[in-house]
Design an enzyme around this catalytic site. Sequence first.
Site, mmCIF file in Angstrom:
data_model
loop_
_atom_site.group_PDB
_atom_site.id
_atom_site.type_symbol
_atom_site.label_atom_id
_atom_site.label_comp_id
_atom_site.label_asym_id
_atom_site.label_seq_id
_atom_site.Cartn_x
_atom_site.Cartn_y
_atom_site.Cartn_z
ATOM 1 C CB THR A 179 -10.090 -0.016 5.763
ATOM 2 O OG1 THR A 179 -9.553 1.123 6.469
ATOM 3 C CG2 THR A 179 -9.097 -1.137 5.804
ATOM 4 C CB SER B 10 -5.372 -0.085 7.237
ATOM 5 O OG SER B 10 -4.501 -0.640 6.303
ATOM 6 C CG ASN C 261 -9.011 9.459 14.537
ATOM 7 O OD1 ASN C 261 -8.231 10.320 14.929
ATOM 8 N ND2 ASN C 261 -8.769 8.714 13.487
ATOM 9 N N GLY D 40 0.847 -1.194 0.000
ATOM 10 C CA GLY D 40 0.000 0.000 0.000
ATOM 11 C C GLY D 40 0.878 1.238 0.000
ATOM 12 C CG LEU E 287 -11.791 2.353 15.710
ATOM 13 C CD1 LEU E 287 -12.931 1.356 15.843
ATOM 14 C CD2 LEU E 287 -11.863 3.025 14.350
ATOM 15 C CB CYS F 288 -9.560 9.813 10.075
ATOM 16 S SG CYS F 288 -8.106 9.231 9.223
ATOM 17 C CG PHE F 289 -12.229 13.250 12.787
ATOM 18 C CD1 PHE F 289 -11.099 12.511 13.063
ATOM 19 C CD2 PHE F 289 -12.274 14.556 13.228
ATOM 20 C CE1 PHE F 289 -10.032 13.057 13.750
ATOM 21 C CE2 PHE F 289 -11.218 15.125 13.920
ATOM 22 C CZ PHE F 289 -10.093 14.368 14.174
ATOM 23 C CG PHE G 22 -10.551 18.020 5.480
ATOM 24 C CD1 PHE G 22 -9.592 17.550 4.597
ATOM 25 C CD2 PHE G 22 -10.352 17.829 6.845
ATOM 26 C CE1 PHE G 22 -8.445 16.922 5.063
ATOM 27 C CE2 PHE G 22 -9.220 17.189 7.317
ATOM 28 C CZ PHE G 22 -8.255 16.744 6.427
HETATM 29 C C1 UDX Z 1 -7.165 13.349 12.019
HETATM 30 C C2 UDX Z 1 -6.412 13.111 13.353
HETATM 31 O O1 UDX Z 1 -5.977 14.380 13.881
HETATM 32 C C3 UDX Z 1 -5.232 12.176 13.162
HETATM 33 O O2 UDX Z 1 -4.625 11.894 14.414
HETATM 34 C C4 UDX Z 1 -5.737 10.878 12.533
HETATM 35 O O3 UDX Z 1 -4.669 10.009 12.302
HETATM 36 C C5 UDX Z 1 -6.488 11.182 11.232
HETATM 37 O O4 UDX Z 1 -7.544 12.097 11.470
HETATM 38 P P1 UDX Z 1 -6.848 14.907 9.881
HETATM 39 O O5 UDX Z 1 -8.063 14.266 9.295
HETATM 40 O O6 UDX Z 1 -5.681 15.129 9.004
HETATM 41 O O7 UDX Z 1 -6.317 14.062 11.131
HETATM 42 O O8 UDX Z 1 -7.350 16.338 10.393
HETATM 43 P P2 UDX Z 1 -7.354 17.216 11.727
HETATM 44 O O9 UDX Z 1 -6.327 18.256 11.627
HETATM 45 O O10 UDX Z 1 -7.372 16.399 12.938
HETATM 46 O O11 UDX Z 1 -8.764 17.958 11.542
HETATM 47 C C6 UDX Z 1 -9.991 17.248 11.362
HETATM 48 C C7 UDX Z 1 -11.157 18.176 11.108
HETATM 49 O O12 UDX Z 1 -11.594 18.815 12.294
HETATM 50 C C8 UDX Z 1 -10.883 19.302 10.116
HETATM 51 O O13 UDX Z 1 -12.001 19.436 9.261
HETATM 52 C C9 UDX Z 1 -10.706 20.512 10.989
HETATM 53 O O14 UDX Z 1 -10.977 21.705 10.318
HETATM 54 C C10 UDX Z 1 -11.679 20.224 12.096
HETATM 55 N N1 UDX Z 1 -11.359 20.886 13.361
HETATM 56 C C11 UDX Z 1 -10.224 20.569 14.039
HETATM 57 C C12 UDX Z 1 -12.231 21.831 13.890
HETATM 58 O O15 UDX Z 1 -13.268 22.149 13.290
HETATM 59 N N2 UDX Z 1 -11.923 22.417 15.092
HETATM 60 C C13 UDX Z 1 -10.797 22.115 15.783
HETATM 61 O O16 UDX Z 1 -10.593 22.694 16.855
HETATM 62 C C14 UDX Z 1 -9.919 21.168 15.237
#
Ligand code: UDX
Length: 454
Positions: A91, A130, A226, A9, A223, A278-279, A340
Amino acid sequence: MNRNIVCIGAGYIGGPTMAVIAKMNPDRKVIVVDINADRIAAWNSADFNLPVYEPGLEEVVREVRGRNLFFSTDIAGAVKECDIVFVGVNTPTKMFGRGMGRASDLQFWEATARTIKEYADGDKIVVEKSTLPVRTAAAMEAILNDHAKYRFTVLSNPEFLAEGSAIKDLLEPDRVLIGGPDDEAGRAAVAALAEIYAGTNGAWVRREKILTTNVWSAELSKLAANAMLAQRVSSINALAGLCEATGANIGEVARVIGADSRIGAKFLKAGPGFGGSCFKKDVLNLVYLCESFGLHTAAEYWMGVIRVNEHQHERIVNRLFTSMFNTLAGKKIAMFGFAFKANTGDTRETPAGAVARLLAGEHVRLAITDPKAIENGKRDLAGLDGIEWVEDPYAAAAGADAVLVLTDWSEYAALDWKRIYESMRKPALVFDTRNCLDDAALRSLGFRVLAVGR
Ligand code: UDX
Protein backbone atom coordinates in the site's frame (compact mmCIF):
# COMPACT_ATOMS: atom_id res chain seq x y z
CA MET A 1 -14.60 -23.45 8.33
CA ASN A 2 -11.36 -25.31 7.64
CA ARG A 3 -7.99 -24.51 9.23
CA ASN A 4 -6.05 -23.80 6.02
CA ILE A 5 -4.48 -20.40 5.57
CA VAL A 6 -3.71 -18.47 2.39
CA CYS A 7 -1.77 -15.23 2.23
CA ILE A 8 -2.12 -13.02 -0.83
CA GLY A 9 1.15 -11.14 -1.28
CA ALA A 10 4.54 -12.89 -1.01
CA GLY A 11 6.49 -9.80 -0.06
CA TYR A 12 8.19 -8.52 3.01
CA ILE A 13 5.22 -9.08 5.32
CA GLY A 14 3.61 -12.16 3.76
CA GLY A 15 6.70 -14.31 3.30
CA PRO A 16 8.29 -14.17 6.75
CA THR A 17 4.96 -14.03 8.62
CA MET A 18 3.56 -17.10 6.89
CA ALA A 19 6.82 -19.00 7.31
CA VAL A 20 6.62 -18.49 11.07
CA ILE A 21 2.86 -19.21 11.17
CA ALA A 22 3.56 -22.51 9.36
CA LYS A 23 6.43 -23.33 11.72
CA MET A 24 4.33 -22.75 14.83
CA ASN A 25 1.23 -24.48 13.39
CA PRO A 26 2.53 -27.74 11.88
CA ASP A 27 -1.04 -29.06 11.70
CA ARG A 28 -2.21 -26.32 9.32
CA LYS A 29 -1.57 -25.94 5.63
CA VAL A 30 -0.30 -22.47 4.69
CA ILE A 31 -0.18 -21.24 1.08
CA VAL A 32 1.45 -17.98 0.01
CA VAL A 33 0.31 -16.68 -3.38
CA ASP A 34 1.36 -13.76 -5.54
CA ILE A 35 0.71 -12.58 -9.09
CA ASN A 36 4.46 -12.08 -9.50
CA ALA A 37 5.70 -15.45 -10.82
CA ASP A 38 9.39 -14.52 -10.43
CA ARG A 39 8.92 -13.81 -6.77
CA ILE A 40 7.11 -17.12 -6.21
CA ALA A 41 9.88 -18.92 -8.12
CA ALA A 42 12.45 -17.32 -5.82
CA TRP A 43 10.55 -18.50 -2.72
CA ASN A 44 10.52 -21.97 -4.27
CA SER A 45 14.15 -21.92 -5.45
CA ALA A 46 16.14 -25.08 -4.82
CA ASP A 47 19.11 -23.14 -3.42
CA PHE A 48 16.88 -21.03 -1.12
CA ASN A 49 17.75 -17.79 -2.88
CA LEU A 50 14.73 -16.13 -1.21
CA PRO A 51 13.41 -12.72 -2.31
CA VAL A 52 13.59 -11.36 1.25
CA TYR A 53 16.71 -11.45 3.40
CA GLU A 54 16.16 -11.71 7.14
CA PRO A 55 18.42 -13.39 9.67
CA GLY A 56 16.92 -16.80 10.49
CA LEU A 57 14.34 -16.74 7.66
CA GLU A 58 16.10 -19.29 5.48
CA GLU A 59 16.27 -21.80 8.36
CA VAL A 60 12.53 -21.48 8.97
CA VAL A 61 11.70 -21.83 5.25
CA ARG A 62 13.98 -24.89 4.99
CA GLU A 63 12.09 -26.45 7.87
CA VAL A 64 8.54 -25.84 6.64
CA ARG A 65 8.59 -25.42 2.84
CA GLY A 66 6.97 -28.49 1.28
CA ARG A 67 5.88 -29.68 4.76
CA ASN A 68 3.01 -27.31 5.42
CA LEU A 69 4.13 -24.11 3.67
CA PHE A 70 3.64 -23.73 -0.07
CA PHE A 71 4.27 -20.90 -2.54
CA SER A 72 2.11 -20.63 -5.64
CA THR A 73 0.71 -18.33 -8.32
CA ASP A 74 -2.64 -20.13 -8.27
CA ILE A 75 -4.62 -17.50 -6.36
CA ALA A 76 -8.04 -18.90 -7.28
CA GLY A 77 -7.15 -22.42 -6.16
CA ALA A 78 -5.67 -21.25 -2.89
CA VAL A 79 -8.65 -19.02 -2.05
CA LYS A 80 -10.98 -21.95 -2.64
CA GLU A 81 -8.88 -24.25 -0.48
CA CYS A 82 -8.48 -21.93 2.53
CA ASP A 83 -11.10 -20.32 4.76
CA ILE A 84 -8.68 -17.88 6.36
CA VAL A 85 -7.29 -15.34 3.89
CA PHE A 86 -4.49 -12.97 4.88
CA VAL A 87 -3.85 -9.96 2.68
CA GLY A 88 -0.29 -8.62 2.65
CA VAL A 89 -0.16 -6.60 -0.55
CA ASN A 90 1.69 -3.31 -0.70
CA THR A 91 0.00 0.00 0.00
CA PRO A 92 2.47 2.63 -1.19
CA THR A 93 1.88 6.35 -0.74
CA LYS A 94 -0.38 7.61 -3.48
CA MET A 95 1.46 9.64 -6.10
CA PHE A 96 -1.53 11.04 -7.96
CA GLY A 97 -4.88 12.73 -7.45
CA ARG A 98 -6.58 13.20 -4.12
CA GLY A 99 -4.31 12.65 -1.13
CA MET A 100 -1.23 12.62 -3.37
CA GLY A 101 1.98 12.24 -1.41
CA ARG A 102 0.07 11.44 1.79
CA ALA A 103 -2.72 8.92 1.54
CA SER A 104 -2.12 5.22 0.88
CA ASP A 105 -2.77 3.88 -2.57
CA LEU A 106 -5.42 1.26 -1.99
CA GLN A 107 -5.89 0.01 -5.53
CA PHE A 108 -3.99 -3.24 -4.93
CA TRP A 109 -5.92 -3.86 -1.75
CA GLU A 110 -9.29 -3.30 -3.37
CA ALA A 111 -8.39 -5.43 -6.39
CA THR A 112 -7.39 -8.19 -3.98
CA ALA A 113 -10.71 -7.95 -2.13
CA ARG A 114 -12.55 -8.32 -5.44
CA THR A 115 -10.39 -11.33 -6.33
CA ILE A 116 -11.23 -13.01 -3.02
CA LYS A 117 -14.93 -12.41 -3.60
CA GLU A 118 -14.73 -13.77 -7.14
CA TYR A 119 -13.04 -17.04 -6.21
CA ALA A 120 -14.62 -17.74 -2.82
CA ASP A 121 -16.78 -20.82 -2.63
CA GLY A 122 -17.68 -20.53 1.05
CA ASP A 123 -17.53 -18.15 4.05
CA LYS A 124 -14.09 -16.57 4.62
CA ILE A 125 -12.24 -14.70 7.30
CA VAL A 126 -10.22 -11.93 5.62
CA VAL A 127 -7.29 -10.64 7.64
CA GLU A 128 -5.70 -7.31 6.72
CA LYS A 129 -1.98 -7.51 7.35
CA SER A 130 -0.89 -4.54 5.26
CA THR A 131 -0.78 -1.22 7.10
CA LEU A 132 -3.93 0.53 6.02
CA PRO A 133 -5.68 3.75 6.81
CA VAL A 134 -8.35 3.61 9.47
CA ARG A 135 -11.73 2.40 8.17
CA THR A 136 -10.32 0.34 5.29
CA ALA A 137 -11.63 -2.86 6.82
CA ALA A 138 -15.13 -1.42 6.87
CA ALA A 139 -14.84 -0.42 3.20
CA MET A 140 -13.58 -3.86 2.27
CA GLU A 141 -16.34 -5.53 4.19
CA ALA A 142 -18.84 -3.44 2.22
CA ILE A 143 -17.32 -4.54 -1.10
CA LEU A 144 -17.05 -8.17 -0.06
CA ASN A 145 -20.51 -8.56 1.44
CA ASP A 146 -22.45 -6.58 -1.16
CA HIS A 147 -24.72 -9.08 -2.94
CA ALA A 148 -22.38 -11.87 -1.89
CA LYS A 149 -23.26 -15.53 -1.79
CA TYR A 150 -21.02 -16.06 1.20
CA ARG A 151 -20.23 -14.20 4.40
CA PHE A 152 -16.89 -12.38 4.73
CA THR A 153 -15.60 -11.20 8.10
CA VAL A 154 -12.77 -8.68 7.89
CA LEU A 155 -10.21 -8.47 10.70
CA SER A 156 -7.33 -6.06 11.15
CA ASN A 157 -4.08 -7.72 12.27
CA PRO A 158 -1.26 -5.23 11.74
CA GLU A 159 2.34 -6.40 11.78
CA PHE A 160 4.93 -4.76 14.02
CA LEU A 161 8.07 -6.52 12.82
CA ALA A 162 11.18 -4.45 12.16
CA GLU A 163 13.63 -5.17 9.37
CA GLY A 164 16.65 -7.16 10.42
CA SER A 165 14.84 -8.69 13.39
CA ALA A 166 11.66 -9.90 11.65
CA ILE A 167 11.96 -13.56 12.60
CA LYS A 168 12.74 -12.79 16.22
CA ASP A 169 9.92 -10.22 16.33
CA LEU A 170 7.54 -12.84 14.92
CA LEU A 171 8.64 -15.64 17.22
CA GLU A 172 8.66 -13.46 20.35
CA PRO A 173 6.34 -10.51 19.70
CA ASP A 174 5.77 -7.79 22.32
CA ARG A 175 2.13 -8.15 21.39
CA VAL A 176 -0.18 -9.45 18.66
CA LEU A 177 -3.01 -7.12 17.75
CA ILE A 178 -6.33 -8.34 16.39
CA GLY A 179 -9.19 -5.97 15.64
CA GLY A 180 -12.59 -7.37 14.77
CA PRO A 181 -16.28 -6.55 14.69
CA ASP A 182 -18.18 -6.89 17.94
CA ASP A 183 -20.84 -9.32 16.74
CA GLU A 184 -21.12 -13.07 16.80
CA ALA A 185 -19.32 -13.67 13.48
CA GLY A 186 -16.67 -11.10 14.41
CA ARG A 187 -15.98 -12.66 17.81
CA ALA A 188 -15.71 -16.12 16.26
CA ALA A 189 -13.29 -14.83 13.61
CA VAL A 190 -11.13 -13.10 16.23
CA ALA A 191 -11.01 -16.35 18.23
CA ALA A 192 -10.04 -18.30 15.10
CA LEU A 193 -7.17 -15.92 14.38
CA ALA A 194 -6.05 -15.84 18.01
CA GLU A 195 -5.83 -19.63 17.86
CA ILE A 196 -3.33 -19.37 14.99
CA TYR A 197 -1.10 -17.05 17.03
CA ALA A 198 -1.39 -19.28 20.08
CA GLY A 199 0.20 -21.98 17.89
CA THR A 200 -0.33 -25.72 17.90
CA ASN A 201 -0.61 -26.87 21.53
CA GLY A 202 -0.29 -23.26 22.67
CA ALA A 203 3.44 -23.27 21.90
CA TRP A 204 3.68 -19.79 20.41
CA VAL A 205 2.25 -16.49 21.74
CA ARG A 206 0.93 -16.37 25.31
CA ARG A 207 -2.74 -15.46 25.54
CA GLU A 208 -2.20 -12.24 27.50
CA LYS A 209 0.00 -10.90 24.70
CA ILE A 210 -2.79 -11.22 22.15
CA LEU A 211 -4.65 -7.90 22.33
CA THR A 212 -8.11 -7.69 20.84
CA THR A 213 -9.79 -4.40 19.98
CA ASN A 214 -12.41 -3.09 17.62
CA VAL A 215 -11.31 -2.86 13.98
CA TRP A 216 -10.71 0.88 13.97
CA SER A 217 -8.57 0.83 17.11
CA ALA A 218 -6.41 -1.87 15.56
CA GLU A 219 -5.93 0.03 12.32
CA LEU A 220 -5.17 3.26 14.16
CA SER A 221 -2.86 1.60 16.71
CA LYS A 222 -0.48 0.48 14.01
CA LEU A 223 -0.18 4.01 12.56
CA ALA A 224 0.04 5.45 16.06
CA ALA A 225 2.81 3.08 17.19
CA ASN A 226 4.97 3.96 14.19
CA ALA A 227 4.17 7.65 14.51
CA MET A 228 5.19 7.65 18.19
CA LEU A 229 8.47 5.88 17.34
CA ALA A 230 9.18 8.33 14.52
CA GLN A 231 8.30 11.19 16.86
CA ARG A 232 10.89 9.98 19.39
CA VAL A 233 13.58 10.00 16.71
CA SER A 234 12.59 13.51 15.62
CA SER A 235 12.47 14.68 19.24
CA ILE A 236 15.99 13.46 19.97
CA ASN A 237 17.26 14.89 16.68
CA ALA A 238 15.67 18.26 17.44
CA LEU A 239 17.46 18.20 20.80
CA ALA A 240 20.71 17.22 19.04
CA GLY A 241 20.75 20.55 17.20
CA LEU A 242 20.40 22.34 20.51
CA CYS A 243 23.23 20.26 21.99
CA GLU A 244 25.54 21.24 19.14
CA ALA A 245 24.68 24.90 19.68
CA THR A 246 25.13 24.87 23.46
CA GLY A 247 27.95 22.41 24.11
CA ALA A 248 25.69 19.78 25.67
CA ASN A 249 26.15 16.15 24.60
CA ILE A 250 23.15 14.30 23.13
CA GLY A 251 24.46 10.91 24.31
CA GLU A 252 24.49 12.16 27.89
CA VAL A 253 21.12 13.87 27.56
CA ALA A 254 19.57 10.69 26.07
CA ARG A 255 21.00 8.61 28.91
CA VAL A 256 19.43 10.91 31.50
CA ILE A 257 16.06 11.09 29.74
CA GLY A 258 15.98 7.34 29.12
CA ALA A 259 16.66 6.54 32.78
CA ASP A 260 13.13 7.75 33.55
CA SER A 261 11.17 4.51 33.47
CA ARG A 262 8.15 6.38 32.12
CA ILE A 263 10.16 7.34 29.03
CA GLY A 264 12.44 4.33 28.63
CA ALA A 265 15.87 4.12 27.02
CA LYS A 266 15.06 2.71 23.58
CA PHE A 267 14.74 4.69 20.35
CA LEU A 268 16.61 7.71 21.67
CA LYS A 269 19.60 7.62 19.34
CA ALA A 270 20.28 10.85 17.49
CA GLY A 271 21.37 10.38 13.90
CA PRO A 272 20.76 11.43 10.32
CA GLY A 273 17.00 10.94 10.69
CA PHE A 274 14.69 7.97 10.32
CA GLY A 275 14.25 6.09 7.07
CA GLY A 276 12.65 2.82 6.05
CA SER A 277 9.43 1.97 4.31
CA CYS A 278 7.05 2.57 7.22
CA PHE A 279 7.70 5.63 9.31
CA LYS A 280 7.27 8.43 6.79
CA LYS A 281 4.41 6.68 5.05
CA ASP A 282 2.52 6.01 8.26
CA VAL A 283 3.02 9.51 9.67
CA LEU A 284 1.81 11.00 6.37
CA ASN A 285 -1.17 8.73 6.54
CA LEU A 286 -1.96 9.99 10.03
CA VAL A 287 -1.61 13.58 8.81
CA TYR A 288 -4.04 12.85 5.99
CA LEU A 289 -6.51 11.25 8.36
CA CYS A 290 -6.35 14.16 10.80
CA GLU A 291 -6.86 16.63 7.97
CA SER A 292 -9.80 14.76 6.52
CA PHE A 293 -11.53 14.87 9.90
CA GLY A 294 -10.81 18.60 10.28
CA LEU A 295 -8.19 18.08 13.00
CA HIS A 296 -5.76 20.59 11.54
CA THR A 297 -3.67 21.26 14.65
CA ALA A 298 -3.12 17.53 15.15
CA ALA A 299 -2.20 17.22 11.47
CA GLU A 300 0.35 20.01 11.84
CA TYR A 301 1.80 18.40 14.93
CA TRP A 302 2.48 15.11 13.13
CA MET A 303 3.70 16.92 10.04
CA GLY A 304 6.32 18.49 12.31
CA VAL A 305 7.80 15.02 12.88
CA ILE A 306 8.50 14.77 9.17
CA ARG A 307 9.76 18.32 8.90
CA VAL A 308 12.28 17.81 11.70
CA ASN A 309 13.43 14.64 9.95
CA GLU A 310 14.02 16.47 6.68
CA HIS A 311 15.65 19.36 8.48
CA GLN A 312 18.15 16.87 9.90
CA HIS A 313 19.43 16.16 6.37
CA GLU A 314 19.84 19.88 5.74
CA ARG A 315 21.62 20.36 9.05
CA ILE A 316 24.14 17.68 8.16
CA VAL A 317 24.94 19.32 4.84
CA ASN A 318 25.08 22.80 6.43
CA ARG A 319 27.56 21.61 9.04
CA LEU A 320 29.72 20.00 6.39
CA PHE A 321 29.57 23.21 4.40
CA THR A 322 30.70 25.48 7.23
CA SER A 323 33.32 23.01 8.47
CA MET A 324 34.77 22.65 4.99
CA PHE A 325 35.45 26.37 4.60
CA ASN A 326 32.10 27.29 3.04
CA THR A 327 32.72 25.60 -0.25
CA LEU A 328 32.05 22.03 -1.23
CA ALA A 329 32.23 22.33 -5.02
CA GLY A 330 34.73 19.92 -6.55
CA LYS A 331 35.63 18.34 -3.19
CA LYS A 332 35.51 14.58 -2.74
CA ILE A 333 33.37 13.21 0.07
CA ALA A 334 33.32 9.51 0.89
CA MET A 335 29.87 8.45 2.08
CA PHE A 336 30.11 5.44 4.40
CA GLY A 337 26.76 3.66 4.37
CA PHE A 338 23.70 4.14 2.19
CA ALA A 339 21.15 1.72 3.77
CA PHE A 340 18.56 3.31 6.09
CA LYS A 341 19.99 1.32 9.01
CA ALA A 342 22.67 -1.32 9.53
CA ASN A 343 22.27 -4.98 8.55
CA THR A 344 19.95 -4.38 5.61
CA GLY A 345 20.33 -3.51 1.94
CA ASP A 346 17.04 -1.60 2.07
CA THR A 347 17.36 2.02 0.96
CA ARG A 348 13.72 3.11 1.00
CA GLU A 349 13.51 6.66 2.42
CA THR A 350 17.13 6.35 3.52
CA PRO A 351 18.54 9.61 4.93
CA ALA A 352 21.68 8.92 2.86
CA GLY A 353 19.66 9.43 -0.34
CA ALA A 354 18.41 12.83 0.77
CA VAL A 355 21.88 13.91 1.92
CA ALA A 356 23.44 12.68 -1.35
CA ARG A 357 20.98 14.77 -3.37
CA LEU A 358 21.74 17.89 -1.32
CA LEU A 359 25.48 17.30 -1.73
CA ALA A 360 25.14 16.73 -5.46
CA GLY A 361 23.45 20.14 -5.58
CA GLU A 362 26.70 21.58 -4.14
CA HIS A 363 28.70 19.87 -6.91
CA VAL A 364 30.46 17.51 -4.54
CA ARG A 365 32.21 14.43 -5.94
CA LEU A 366 30.66 11.60 -3.95
CA ALA A 367 32.17 8.15 -3.48
CA ILE A 368 29.51 6.01 -1.84
CA THR A 369 30.23 2.67 -0.20
CA ASP A 370 27.94 0.21 1.59
CA PRO A 371 28.28 -3.51 2.37
CA LYS A 372 24.77 -4.37 1.13
CA ALA A 373 23.01 -1.41 -0.45
CA ILE A 374 25.05 -0.45 -3.53
CA GLU A 375 22.66 -2.06 -6.01
CA ASN A 376 19.59 -0.33 -4.55
CA GLY A 377 21.49 2.91 -4.16
CA LYS A 378 22.51 2.97 -7.82
CA ARG A 379 18.87 2.67 -8.78
CA ASP A 380 17.76 5.37 -6.31
CA LEU A 381 20.31 7.93 -7.48
CA ALA A 382 20.28 7.08 -11.19
CA GLY A 383 20.76 10.24 -13.23
CA LEU A 384 22.47 12.20 -10.44
CA ASP A 385 25.89 13.57 -11.50
CA GLY A 386 29.21 13.17 -9.71
CA ILE A 387 28.50 9.88 -7.95
CA GLU A 388 30.82 6.91 -7.85
CA TRP A 389 29.84 3.61 -6.15
CA VAL A 390 32.74 1.84 -4.48
CA GLU A 391 32.75 -1.57 -2.76
CA ASP A 392 35.89 -0.95 -0.74
CA PRO A 393 35.65 1.78 1.93
CA TYR A 394 39.42 2.38 1.76
CA ALA A 395 39.17 3.08 -1.97
CA ALA A 396 36.17 5.36 -1.36
CA ALA A 397 38.13 7.40 1.17
CA ALA A 398 41.37 7.66 -0.83
CA GLY A 399 41.95 11.29 -1.83
CA ALA A 400 38.73 12.45 -0.12
CA ASP A 401 38.43 15.63 1.92
CA ALA A 402 35.85 14.09 4.26
CA VAL A 403 34.30 10.80 5.30
CA LEU A 404 30.59 11.09 6.07
CA VAL A 405 29.24 8.11 8.04
CA LEU A 406 25.49 7.71 7.45
CA THR A 407 24.79 4.07 8.38
CA ASP A 408 25.90 2.42 11.62
CA TRP A 409 27.51 -0.67 10.08
CA SER A 410 29.65 -2.27 12.80
CA GLU A 411 32.44 -2.87 10.28
CA TYR A 412 33.12 0.87 10.04
CA ALA A 413 34.31 1.04 13.65
CA ALA A 414 36.73 -1.81 12.89
CA LEU A 415 38.42 -0.13 9.91
CA ASP A 416 42.09 0.90 9.95
CA TRP A 417 41.45 4.63 10.36
CA LYS A 418 45.19 5.43 10.36
CA ARG A 419 45.39 4.03 6.85
CA ILE A 420 42.30 6.03 5.86
CA TYR A 421 43.75 9.22 7.34
CA GLU A 422 46.98 8.81 5.43
CA SER A 423 45.18 8.34 2.13
CA MET A 424 42.98 11.45 2.46
CA ARG A 425 43.54 15.08 1.47
CA LYS A 426 44.32 17.30 4.48
CA PRO A 427 42.79 18.63 6.58
CA ALA A 428 40.85 15.37 6.77
CA LEU A 429 37.38 15.42 8.30
CA VAL A 430 35.16 12.63 9.63
CA PHE A 431 31.49 13.44 10.17
CA ASP A 432 30.00 10.55 12.13
CA THR A 433 26.24 11.16 11.96
CA ARG A 434 25.55 7.86 13.78
CA ASN A 435 27.92 8.47 16.69
CA CYS A 436 29.30 4.99 16.08
CA LEU A 437 33.05 5.72 15.94
CA ASP A 438 35.57 6.51 18.69
CA ASP A 439 36.03 10.23 18.11
CA ALA A 440 38.89 10.65 20.60
CA ALA A 441 40.89 7.96 18.76
CA LEU A 442 40.13 9.64 15.42
CA ARG A 443 41.28 13.02 16.75
CA SER A 444 44.53 11.53 18.00
CA LEU A 445 45.20 10.30 14.46
CA GLY A 446 44.89 13.87 13.20
CA PHE A 447 41.27 13.91 11.97
CA ARG A 448 38.92 16.79 12.50
CA VAL A 449 35.75 15.14 13.83
CA LEU A 450 32.09 16.11 13.74
CA ALA A 451 29.26 14.11 15.28
CA VAL A 452 25.52 14.65 15.67
CA GLY A 453 24.51 16.31 18.93
CA ARG A 454 28.00 16.98 20.25
C1 UDX B 1 9.77 0.11 11.88
C2 UDX B 1 9.12 -0.31 13.23
O1 UDX B 1 10.15 -0.47 14.22
C3 UDX B 1 8.31 -1.59 13.08
O2 UDX B 1 7.65 -1.89 14.30
C4 UDX B 1 7.28 -1.39 11.97
O3 UDX B 1 6.55 -2.56 11.78
C5 UDX B 1 7.98 -0.96 10.68
O4 UDX B 1 8.75 0.21 10.89
P1 UDX B 1 11.94 -0.57 10.50
O5 UDX B 1 11.50 0.39 9.44
O6 UDX B 1 12.45 -1.89 10.08
O7 UDX B 1 10.74 -0.86 11.52
O8 UDX B 1 13.12 0.18 11.27
P2 UDX B 1 13.51 0.61 12.76
O9 UDX B 1 14.55 -0.30 13.27
O10 UDX B 1 12.35 0.85 13.61
O11 UDX B 1 14.26 2.00 12.44
C6 UDX B 1 13.62 3.06 11.73
C7 UDX B 1 14.57 4.21 11.47
O12 UDX B 1 14.78 5.00 12.63
C8 UDX B 1 15.96 3.82 10.99
O13 UDX B 1 16.34 4.69 9.95
C9 UDX B 1 16.82 3.99 12.21
O14 UDX B 1 18.16 4.20 11.89
C10 UDX B 1 16.17 5.17 12.86
N1 UDX B 1 16.39 5.25 14.31
C11 UDX B 1 15.89 4.29 15.14
C12 UDX B 1 17.10 6.31 14.85
O15 UDX B 1 17.58 7.19 14.12
N2 UDX B 1 17.27 6.38 16.21
C13 UDX B 1 16.78 5.43 17.05
O16 UDX B 1 16.98 5.56 18.26
C14 UDX B 1 16.07 4.36 16.50
